[in-house]
Design a protein around this motif. Structure first.
Motif, short mmCIF file in Angstrom:
data_model
loop_
_atom_site.label_atom_id
_atom_site.label_comp_id
_atom_site.label_asym_id
_atom_site.label_seq_id
_atom_site.Cartn_x
_atom_site.Cartn_y
_atom_site.Cartn_z
N GLU A 1 51.27 29.64 35.54
CA GLU A 1 51.17 30.20 36.89
C GLU A 1 52.05 31.45 37.03
OE1 GLU A 1 49.72 26.16 36.83
OE2 GLU A 1 51.64 27.02 36.17
N GLU A 2 53.23 31.41 36.43
CA GLU A 2 54.10 32.59 36.46
C GLU A 2 53.47 33.74 35.67
OE1 GLU A 2 58.75 33.88 35.51
OE2 GLU A 2 58.06 31.85 35.05
N GLN B 1 50.24 34.25 35.35
CA GLN B 1 49.17 34.77 36.20
C GLN B 1 49.73 35.72 37.26
OE1 GLN B 1 48.60 33.29 39.70
NE2 GLN B 1 47.38 35.15 39.98
N LYS B 2 50.85 35.35 37.87
CA LYS B 2 51.44 36.21 38.90
C LYS B 2 51.93 37.53 38.29
CE LYS B 2 52.81 32.35 41.86
NZ LYS B 2 53.94 31.55 42.41
N HIS C 1 48.99 39.67 37.70
CA HIS C 1 48.52 40.18 38.99
C HIS C 1 49.34 41.40 39.43
CE1 HIS C 1 46.41 40.28 42.68
NE2 HIS C 1 47.34 39.71 43.44
N ARG C 2 50.62 41.41 39.10
CA ARG C 2 51.44 42.57 39.46
C ARG C 2 50.99 43.82 38.70
NH1 ARG C 2 55.59 38.40 38.83
NH2 ARG C 2 56.06 37.59 40.92
#
Length: 846
Positions: free
Chosen positions: A504-505, A507-508, A511-512
């Protein structure tokens, strides 16, 4: 020498004589034995040439090559002596570790024969075509070459069969074109002993080696004649032999032409020390050209840097200068200019940038800080200081490569890091990137602000920033369709693999990167290469395509992907990617039923959630003609399963868009391989045609390489407007080198595939290139605003002058003269935009 040349200068009639690059080769008096050994007298009847020029247009190759060519009705015969001052470095494991490439355009420009021969033996014969496949069409046994490695060079002898040109035999009545090229390198870059790569050619081709219309003319003489034999051409002079009575002319870049005197069929000449280039021509007695080629030399200016360094050494304390966003500030070059102000113009919702150059002379300077103020106009309107973005410029590394660059190898300013206090030792140069974004609700008018540079707690320089805000805005929604891929694998490998960090980290973090692209007016292409990520990671964060249900249908799991896409679209992106990418060599990974089921699920999902109009499928990347039957079948099935989904196809070949492929909605040819007739027909049929740089083309063609002129980064959006393309695709923006993320020599092109860099935690930071590309996307909006304003007012008699001025500007005659000849200086862009902004205001004014 000056007296000698002055006595040989010719009058206007001969000096005006011109010819394109040309080589005549004679009919073979003796058929050579193809064994790699150039036996005595075996090649005495061949035309000879040397003086290969670096493809970066920076002079002649150090490791020179001499070619011998002749022909008969069945073959073109070629021999070459390839100098190599360290032949022990030639590797038998790498076929490209020193090779020769021959390019021949067949009669009628039907095809381009591409033949490679290697220092270690072996060859590859192929065709640069696009419509009907490739591969040698004759008897493979007729292809022959042999190589031999000697003490200080390696030699090859080879023959090219006539049938590779669609002919049973050669015929001198046909027009052929050719070029020869040497790749002196190890897998495209520096040799193990430290010698830089050299890519050199007979006929210099601007921008890309495979640009067939720029090849030299190859003339087949049906007779066994005394050929031109250019035995020597280097920076100091030339010598050749030719038939007695021939004329040998040198035309220098200043326009002067010299007739070289003959001595029993021998011609030689020393070049003046300040010679920057020349054209060499050899003519028969009747004036017919036998040989013509242009050569350029680049004397190194060592004195100017010394003078600047001497000025810099006198500077006390900290020097400060202000320069535009397209000037490269190298910490390896001396700097001594000082300035105190800059003038900028911007629309609402637009970014503007400039640079502060900080340098020292005799003193070290500590604790340097930079602080930016608010902007304020005469009416008291304020743009807050929070709109500023200040960065410390860092450096990426350029390896030795063969295309043009602006500062050789070494450090290039590119990554932009969060600004912190700086300290400089004596005779150091550093730069600070200063930028801001004008708020969407800013009042038009003239504003002033300041940037203050301090050192050790005391103000050194206050830079005045004058800003004119136009009375119009560029739209938040991007007008130009783009697809800039992140390429997430390297982010994962460098900053997440083997570390206690969650999917999940990851993915974030990805996304940045995507949001950074969207904020710079580029549409992100995220998880295009998710097949390269660990399956357990992508199944947690998505998108997941292959969840087969008990009834045989498929269920699509976007996971976090749809939320990412909505954020990009909200930030101004125009489109997004969907679907699985089929890897090269495994196009049949899914059966036809699986293929249809997967795409049906994707289609129904995006049709239901309202995002289908922004989606496109991109399942095959540069599939090549050998795969066209399979790809066409799969595209037809995809259309059947997802009838409202646009299909995108890329192609790096010479006739693209291609009639060999079907069911394509978005054609994306590589930018130097566009078939403009097919492009026009595709667009008339309602299709989109984008284009893309990927590795090639080389400078001066537009591209995003690290070590080329910034004008090449900025002009691509302008060229997209001028040549009426619908979008730009770029293959990767974070394809980091795992060993050193600042040394990205992907496909032997420095910086290719990297437009963002990573901070220590893996999060993105922008590059100077990304900022300049964002400027180009804003430039594109200016062009559309100017076009639309002129169109709206075209029947208004009060606006005739402004409409005519806008229409003339939109021809972009001074900005792009040809795709590889365009504005390089920031002043040209700033002047155009200032004039365009004033016209847009005038046309919009009631």
């Amino acid at each position: 020498m000056k007296k000698f040349f002055s006595t040989l200068l010719l009058g206007g009639t001969v000096a005006a004589l011109s010819a394109g690059n040309l080589l005549e080769i004679p009919a073979a008096g003796k058929v050579p034995v193809i064994d790699g050994v150039m036996a005595p007298s075996e090649w005495d009847d061949a035309a000879v040439f040397t003086g290969l020029q670096l493809t970066n247009d920076r002079g002649l190759a150090n490791e020179q090559t001499k070619f011998y060519m002749k022909w008969d009705k069945d073959f073109i015969y070629i021999a070459a002596v390839c100098r190599d001052s360290n032949v022990s470095g030639i590797s038998s494991k790498l076929p490209y570790d020193d090779c020769l490439e021959f390019f021949f355009m067949a009669p009628g420009e039907l095809d381009v024969v591409h033949w490679l021969v290697y220092a270690t033996g072996g060859n590859t014969l192929d065709f640069i075509d696009s419509e009907y496949g490739s591969g040698y069409r004759g008897n493979p046994g007729r292809i022959k070459n042999e190589a031999k490695i000697n003490r200080n060079d390696w030699t090859i002898e080879c023959r090219i069969p006539a049938e590779s040109f669609f002919k049973e035999f050669f015929d001198p009545k046909y027009s052929y074109k050719f070029n020869v090229h040497r790749s002196f390198s190890t897998n495209g870059t520096v040799r193990p002993d430290g010698r830089p790569a050299e890519f050199s050619s007979f006929s210099h081709v601007r921008g890309q080696l495979l640009k067939p219309h720029d090849f030299a003319e190859l003339r087949l003489n049906p007779k066994t004649v005394t050929p031109v034999r250019l035995e020597r051409l280097d920076r100091d002079g030339m010598s050749l032999t030719a038939e007695q009575g021939s004329t040998v002319l040198l035309t220098f870049e200043n326009g002067q032409t010299v007739n070289i005197p003959e001595r029993d069929g021998k011609f030689s000449c020393d070049f003046p020390g300040d010679c920057t280039g020349l054209t060499l021509r050899v003519l028969r007695k009747d004036g017919e050209a036998l040989f013509s080629n242009r050569y350029r030399f680049f004397p190194v200016d060592a004195e100017t840097p010394k003078k600047i360094a001497a000025e810099q050494s006198k500077i006390q304390g900290l020097g400060v200068d202000v320069v535009n966003s397209m000037e490269r500030i190298f910490h390896t070059r001396p700097y001594a200019k000082q300035g105190g102000s800059i003038e900028l113009t911007a629309a609402r919702n637009e970014r503007e940038n400039f640079q502060l150059v900080l340098f020292t002379g005799k003193d070290a300077v500590r604790d340097i800080t930079v602080r930016a103020s608010e902007f304020r106009n005469a009416e008291g309107k304020v743009l807050p200081a929070s709109i500023w973005e200040l960065y410390r410029e860092g450096y990426a590394i350029a390896d030795p490569v063969g295309y043009p660059n602006c500062n050789g190898v070494g450090d290039y300013p590119d990554p932009l890091y969060p600004l912190a206090p700086l300290s400089l030792e004596p005779m150091q140069v550093r730069a600070v990137w200063a930028g801001f974004k004008v708020p969407a609700d800013a009042a038009p008018g003239d504003y002033t602000g300041t940037v203050t540079v301090s050192a050790e707690g005391k103000t050194v320089r206050t830079v005045k920033v004058a800003l004119k805000v136009w009375d119009f805005a560029i739209p938040k929604k991007q007008s130009l369709r783009t697809a800039f891929s992140v390429w997430e694998r390297e982010i994962y490998n460098l900053y997440f693999a083997g570390k206690e960090r969650s999917a999940e980290e990851f993915q974030k973090t990805v996304h940045r990167y995507g949001m950074m692209l969207a904020e710079h007016r580029l549409s992100p292409l995220v998880f295009k290469t998710d097949r390269l990520l660990p399956k357990e990671v992508i199944h947690k964060i998505g998108p997941v395509y292959d969840d087969k249900q008990p009834d045989g249908s498929y269920r699509y799991h976007p996971n976090a992907y749809d939320d990412m896409v909505r954020d990009y679209l909200a930030a101004g992106a125009t489109c997004f990617y969907v679907g699985p990418e089929t890897p090269p060599g495994d196009y049949a990974k899914y059966s036809e039923e699986e293929w249809k089921g997967i795409w049906k699920a994707i289609y129904e999902h995006y049709k239901a959630n309202g995002l289908l109009e922004y989606a496109y499928a991109y399942p095959y990347d540069e599939p090549g003609n050998k795969n066209r039957v399979f790809v066409n079948r799969r595209m037809a099935l995809l259309k059947e399963a997802a009838p409202g989904l646009k299909l995108l196809l890329t192609g790096a070949c010479s006739l693209f868009p291609s009639t060999a492929f079907s069911d394509i909605d978005i054609w994306v040819p590589q930018s130097h391989w566009v078939n403009y007739r097919n492009k026009r027909e595709a667009q008339e049929a309602g299709k989109e045609v984008w284009w893309y740089p990927c590795s090639g083309p080389w400078f001066p063609y537009p591209n995003y390489h690290l070590d080329i002129e910034p004008g090449a980064w900025r002009i691509l959006a302008w060229a997209t407007y001028k040549y009426d393309f619908d979008g730009i695709l770029y293959w990767a923006t974070a394809f980091f080198n795992n060993k050193n993320p600042l040394k990205n020599n992907n496909y032997s092109c420095n910086g290719d595939g990297v437009l963002m860099y990573a901070l220590p935690d893996g999060n993105p930071t922008p590059s100077i290139r990304l900022k300049v590309i964002a400027d180009s996307m804003e430039d594109y909006e200016y062009l559309l605003l100017l076009r639309d304003a002129a169109e709206k007012q075209k029947n208004n008699p009060a606006k005739v002058r402004a409409v005519e001025a806008a229409q003339e500007m939109l021809k972009l005659k001074d900005m792009i003269r040809y795709i590889d000849d365009y504005a390089l200086d920031a002043e040209a862009y700033n002047t155009f935009r200032a004039q365009a902004g004033a016209l847009i205001e005038e046309l919009n004014r009631k």
